[in-house]
Design a protein around this motif. Structure first.
Motif, PDB file in Angstrom:
ATOM      1  N   ALA A 168     -43.399 -50.910   4.896  1.00  7.38           N
ATOM      2  CA  ALA A 168     -41.948 -50.791   5.043  1.00  7.38           C
ATOM      3  C   ALA A 168     -41.577 -49.476   5.728  1.00  7.38           C
ATOM      4  O   ALA A 168     -40.669 -49.433   6.571  1.00  7.38           O
ATOM      5  N   LEU A 169     -42.290 -48.405   5.366  1.00  9.24           N
ATOM      6  CA  LEU A 169     -42.038 -47.112   6.006  1.00  9.24           C
ATOM      7  C   LEU A 169     -42.383 -47.154   7.486  1.00  9.24           C
ATOM      8  O   LEU A 169     -41.660 -46.600   8.331  1.00  9.24           O
ATOM      9  N   ALA A 170     -43.468 -47.837   7.820  1.00  7.42           N
ATOM     10  CA  ALA A 170     -43.873 -47.941   9.220  1.00  7.42           C
ATOM     11  C   ALA A 170     -42.864 -48.736  10.040  1.00  7.42           C
ATOM     12  O   ALA A 170     -42.707 -48.493  11.251  1.00  7.42           O
ATOM     13  N   LEU A 171     -42.169 -49.682   9.408  1.00  7.49           N
ATOM     14  CA  LEU A 171     -41.159 -50.473  10.107  1.00  7.49           C
ATOM     15  C   LEU A 171     -39.824 -49.754  10.212  1.00  7.49           C
ATOM     16  O   LEU A 171     -38.872 -50.292  10.781  1.00  7.49           O
ATOM     17  N   GLY A 172     -39.743 -48.541   9.649  1.00  4.26           N
ATOM     18  CA  GLY A 172     -38.515 -47.767   9.734  1.00  4.26           C
ATOM     19  C   GLY A 172     -37.494 -48.097   8.664  1.00  4.26           C
ATOM     20  O   GLY A 172     -36.320 -47.715   8.800  1.00  4.26           O
ATOM     21  N   MET A 173     -37.908 -48.796   7.600  1.00  6.94           N
ATOM     22  CA  MET A 173     -36.982 -49.141   6.527  1.00  6.94           C
ATOM     23  C   MET A 173     -36.752 -47.935   5.629  1.00  6.94           C
ATOM     24  O   MET A 173     -37.662 -47.130   5.399  1.00  6.94           O
ATOM     25  N   THR A 174     -35.553 -47.798   5.147  1.00  7.91           N
ATOM     26  CA  THR A 174     -35.276 -46.762   4.173  1.00  7.91           C
ATOM     27  C   THR A 174     -35.893 -47.146   2.833  1.00  7.91           C
ATOM     28  O   THR A 174     -36.250 -48.314   2.599  1.00  7.91           O
TER      29      THR A 174
END
Length: 280
Positions: A168-174
């Motif tokens: 999720a972090l790699a996809l730019g999600m908060t």
């Protein structure tokens, strides 16, 4: 030989537990069906519960349970998310508030229900001035549900693989979006388990409600009216009312069916909610 002995012990233990449960259920179903009728389900109690039905008591029970769940579920889920996602992994070096909160929850989960009843009477009924009321009973049950529900949800969130968080972090999600769209759906089984445990404990509670919601068996006019829960009614018929065993068995049958229906409904609602979240 050791494996066979262990397997035999496990299956024998499971068979014993299931047999005892079926024995109790069979006794309740056989005795309760003999005294159950639709009139019993909707009529108000009469003659100290020997006659009439449980209509007003069923309404009081549902109100108490609804208040408890509305208070405990959002608060418990929020605390579980804070413990699992914002305080790091549990260890002796974790922040003191996190360690202290987890230890306190473990202690509270094992506190006898009578202690919660005395606390609810002292705080909600007397200090806050709510008296013997459905609101006092519901808030007291919320306090009882919270420790188990929080720890169950926290365990489910911690069990989610960290690769999901890194993805999720790699996809730019908060972090908030990751929790809302990924981690909570992944922890769905634990959340449902905590909800089922909470509903079961709240619906069958007696000791805590005697000191908070009271004994009055009339139809409640508001949340500040006293109301007798179904479990309290069963206790009163069995222990204090001569000739009330038939009505007690019928009430116990209704209580068992109510717990099954509420658990099934809760699981269906949670599943449908998570499916909508995943679709979004």
């Amino acid at each position: 030989m050791a494996d066979r002995l262990f397997s035999t012990f496990v299956f024998a233990s499971a068979a014993l537990v299931v047999s005892l449960m079926l024995w109790v259920l069979a006794d309740v179903v056989i005795e309760g069906t003999a005294h159950f009728s639709w009139h019993f389900l909707f009529a108000e109690p009469a003659d100290a519960g020997r006659a009439g039905g449980i209509g007003s008591i069923l309404v009081s029970t549902l109100w108490i349970l609804l208040i408890a769940l509305l208070v405990a579920l959002p608060l418990g889920l929020g605390v579980a998310i804070w413990l699992a996602e914002f305080t790091g992994k549990p260890s002796r070096f974790a922040p003191f508030p996190a360690r202290n909160t987890g230890m306190t929850l473990d202690i509270l989960a094992g506190v006898p229900s009578i202690v919660y009843g005395l606390f609810g009477n002292a705080f909600f009924s007397i200090y806050l001035g709510l008296g013997f009321s459905i609101l006092s009973g519901g808030l007291t049950l919320a306090c009882m549900i919270l420790p188990v529900f929080i720890r169950t949800c926290e365990s489910g969130l911690r069990a989610v693989n960290d690769d999901w968080r890194r993805g999720a972090l790699a996809l730019g999600m908060t972090q908030t979006a990751a929790i809302w769209h990924i981690l909570l759906p992944a922890a769905r089984p634990a959340i449902i388990a905590g909800l089922v445990l909470g509903i079961g404990r709240a619906t069958a509670e007696t000791a805590a409600l005697i000191f908070t919601s009271g004994y009055v068996d009339r139809m409640p006019g508001s949340l500040l009216d006293s109301g007798r829960a179904l479990a309290v009614h069963i206790y009163d018929l069995s222990m204090n009312v001569t000739g009330g065993d038939g009505a007690a068995y019928a009430s116990a049958l209704v209580l068992v069916v109510l717990i099954i229906v509420l658990n099934t409904l809760a699981q269906s609602l949670v599943d449908s909610w998570f499916k909508r979240r995943l679709a979004a």
